[in-house]
Design a protein around this motif. Structure first.
Motif, PDB file in Angstrom:
ATOM      1  N   UNK A   1     -17.429  29.011  33.362  1.00 20.04           N
ATOM      2  CA  UNK A   1     -17.536  30.375  33.900  1.00 20.04           C
ATOM      3  C   UNK A   1     -15.966  30.407  33.674  1.00 20.04           C
ATOM      4  N   UNK A   2     -15.476  30.907  34.544  1.00 19.67           N
ATOM      5  CA  UNK A   2     -13.723  30.675  35.148  1.00 19.67           C
ATOM      6  C   UNK A   2     -14.144  31.922  36.409  1.00 19.67           C
ATOM      7  N   UNK A   3     -13.349  31.097  36.935  1.00 17.19           N
ATOM      8  CA  UNK A   3     -12.887  32.122  38.890  1.00 17.19           C
ATOM      9  C   UNK A   3     -11.872  31.635  38.928  1.00 17.19           C
ATOM     10  N   UNK A   4     -11.064  32.549  39.186  1.00 15.95           N
ATOM     11  CA  UNK A   4      -9.671  33.730  40.746  1.00 15.95           C
ATOM     12  C   UNK A   4      -9.515  32.250  40.905  1.00 15.95           C
ATOM     13  N   UNK A   5      -8.593  32.318  41.399  1.00 22.53           N
ATOM     14  CA  UNK A   5      -8.240  31.737  42.707  1.00 22.53           C
ATOM     15  C   UNK A   5      -7.617  31.571  43.817  1.00 22.53           C
ATOM     16  N   UNK A   6      -7.116  32.002  44.460  1.00 24.74           N
ATOM     17  CA  UNK A   6      -6.194  31.793  45.362  1.00 24.74           C
ATOM     18  C   UNK A   6      -5.099  30.498  45.468  1.00 24.74           C
ATOM     19  N   UNK A   7      -4.067  30.656  45.529  1.00 25.98           N
ATOM     20  CA  UNK A   7      -3.120  29.223  45.907  1.00 25.98           C
ATOM     21  C   UNK A   7      -3.102  29.449  46.734  1.00 25.98           C
ATOM     22  N   UNK A   8      -2.045  27.736  47.243  1.00 27.46           N
ATOM     23  CA  UNK A   8      -0.976  28.034  48.391  1.00 27.46           C
ATOM     24  C   UNK A   8       0.220  29.199  48.744  1.00 27.46           C
ATOM     25  N   UNK A   9       0.254  29.707  47.635  1.00 21.73           N
ATOM     26  CA  UNK A   9       1.933  30.672  48.332  1.00 21.73           C
ATOM     27  C   UNK A   9       1.494  31.700  48.008  1.00 21.73           C
ATOM     28  N   UNK A  10      -0.372  32.025  48.379  1.00 18.44           N
ATOM     29  CA  UNK A  10      -0.823  32.970  48.039  1.00 18.44           C
ATOM     30  C   UNK A  10      -0.387  34.089  49.574  1.00 18.44           C
ATOM     31  N   UNK A  11      -0.679  35.563  50.148  1.00 16.28           N
ATOM     32  CA  UNK A  11      -0.329  35.656  51.051  1.00 16.28           C
ATOM     33  C   UNK A  11      -1.959  36.733  51.446  1.00 16.28           C
ATOM     34  N   UNK A  12      -2.263  36.645  50.462  1.00  8.95           N
ATOM     35  CA  UNK A  12      -4.180  38.007  50.397  1.00  8.95           C
ATOM     36  C   UNK A  12      -4.415  37.158  51.419  1.00  8.95           C
ATOM     37  N   UNK A  13      -5.310  38.658  52.019  1.00 12.39           N
ATOM     38  CA  UNK A  13      -6.733  38.161  53.081  1.00 12.39           C
ATOM     39  C   UNK A  13      -7.629  36.890  52.356  1.00 12.39           C
ATOM     40  N   UNK A  14      -8.204  35.838  52.501  1.00 12.42           N
ATOM     41  CA  UNK A  14      -8.855  35.047  51.756  1.00 12.42           C
ATOM     42  C   UNK A  14      -9.953  35.533  52.054  1.00 12.42           C
ATOM     43  N   UNK A  15     -10.650  36.023  53.105  1.00 10.34           N
ATOM     44  CA  UNK A  15     -11.950  36.339  53.967  1.00 10.34           C
ATOM     45  C   UNK A  15     -13.196  36.261  52.571  1.00 10.34           C
ATOM     46  N   UNK A  16     -14.185  35.471  52.799  1.00 16.07           N
ATOM     47  CA  UNK A  16     -14.931  35.421  52.065  1.00 16.07           C
ATOM     48  C   UNK A  16     -15.121  34.458  50.936  1.00 16.07           C
ATOM     49  N   UNK A  17     -13.373  33.081  50.836  1.00 15.75           N
ATOM     50  CA  UNK A  17     -13.109  32.815  50.035  1.00 15.75           C
ATOM     51  C   UNK A  17     -12.315  31.031  50.809  1.00 15.75           C
ATOM     52  N   UNK A  18     -12.596  31.519  51.778  1.00 14.89           N
ATOM     53  CA  UNK A  18     -11.874  30.689  52.540  1.00 14.89           C
ATOM     54  C   UNK A  18     -11.516  29.397  52.162  1.00 14.89           C
ATOM     55  N   UNK A  19     -10.017  29.302  52.204  1.00 17.24           N
ATOM     56  CA  UNK A  19      -9.159  28.006  51.968  1.00 17.24           C
ATOM     57  C   UNK A  19      -8.795  27.242  50.951  1.00 17.24           C
TER      58      UNK A  19
END
Length: 346
Positions: A246-264
């Motif tokens: 399975x492939x997930x798309x994750x936020x990186x530390x330099x992203x600015x979007x709201x990460x609600x529901x996928x904390x940290x």
């Protein structure tokens, strides 16, 4: 280890602990073929499903059972050539599969729609001594091909007696399974979309996101967002994520979007994943991250893995999910056959 290369129309022969590939007269039909390829390609999948593949030298019928993991119902997928086969012969063959009891609930999974519809209309059959003899060739591939139950003194390879053969008249009765004990639910119909080669599309995410493999630790989070989560359990989903990619798309530390529901960044914001049937399931993007092409890129990244492993990427999509169908078409998937799930219960 599974074989490095698979033929176009494989079927799995189980000898001892290693899946191998042989060539009976199995048509190159994507849903059955893709499922069989997955059993050989993904280590640990067969140990979870314990699927037995049945075929006959006298027929195009192919049956895999069980087709699901830890299902309360008997489950199977099937295929036969409607133009070549007589309905009465198919009813007889189905009735002789030792692993199935046609008086108990049955789940037909991801099989061609025309055949799913036909199962409930197969005729009642009478006994035929010649056919009974021919059914000795209708064998589970768990058995050594050169040895019949008679050769083994009536015992299977584990030293146990085989289940009694179910006579044809026990199978179907005027459109109802098991002498009318079981009645069909409404069929759940899906269009199968297929990719057999990766398109020339750059698999790239917007700034602030990266790809990571999905693992067991993500299972319950993913399950919470699945439209059909009633059909699974956390344990079943964890097992699926343990043995299938399975492939997930994750936020990186330099992203600015709201990460609600996928904390940290510990949970994905979009994903694509394989199910036990080597088909994509629960492709999803959290609402606040949509319209950035994240699920499309995850789908292509997973397609790359699927094509490397089995030569096929398969996506079953319901008729009311036009956005998903449109996305897969844009990515290079092509519509194939229509498949269906259907349950039979008292």
């Amino acid at each position: 280890m599974a074989p490095d290369s698979l033929p176009t129309t494989p079927i799995i022969r189980r000898t001892d602990t290693t899946p191998k590939v042989v060539h009976p007269q199995l048509p190159s039909i994507e849903d059955i073929c893709g499922t069989l390829r997955a059993l050989a390609a993904y280590e640990g999948l067969w140990d979870l499903l314990r699927t037995k593949i049945y075929y006959s030298d006298y027929s195009s019928l192919v049956v895999g059972t069980p087709s699901d993991y830890q299902s309360a119902k008997q489950s199977l997928y099937l295929f036969w050539d409607e133009e070549e086969e007589d309905d009465e012969d198919i009813a007889r063959l189905l009735s002789h599969i030792p692993a199935l009891d046609w008086s108990r609930p049955v789940f037909l999974s991801l099989s061609p729609l025309s055949l799913v519809r036909k199962v409930s209309c197969l005729p009642v059959v009478s006994e035929d001594e010649e056919f009974e003899r021919n059914c000795e060739a209708f064998q589970s591939l768990w058995r050594l091909p050169s040895r019949t139950p008679k050769d083994r003194g009536g015992l299977n390879r584990n030293g146990h007696a085989d289940p009694p053969i179910r006579k044809g008249r026990e199978l179907l009765d005027f459109g109802l399974l098991g002498h009318g004990l079981l009645k069909p639910s409404e069929a759940f119909i899906l269009q199968l979309y297929v990719m057999s080669s990766l398109p020339s599309i750059d698999i790239r995410l917007p700034k602030g996101f990266d790809f990571r493999d999905l693992t067991e630790e993500h299972a319950e989070f993913l399950l919470d967002y699945w439209e059909y989560k009633h059909a699974s359990t956390p344990h079943k989903y964890r097992c699926m994520r343990r043995v299938l990619p399975g492939i997930g798309v994750f936020k990186t530390s330099d992203g600015n979007a709201n990460n609600e529901g996928a904390e940290n960044g510990d949970q994905p914001v979009a994903w694509a994943q394989l199910s036990f049937w080597n088909m994509y399931t629960n492709t999803f993007t959290l609402p606040q991250y949509r319209r950035q092409g994240l699920a499309a890129m995850a789908t292509l990244a997973l397609a790359r893995k699927s094509l490397e492993k089995t030569g096929l990427a398969l996506a079953p999509i319901s008729a009311n999910n036009a956005p998903s169908a449109g996305m897969h078409l844009k990515l290079g998937f092509k519509p194939s056959i229509v498949i269906a799930n259907q349950s039979y219960s008292p």
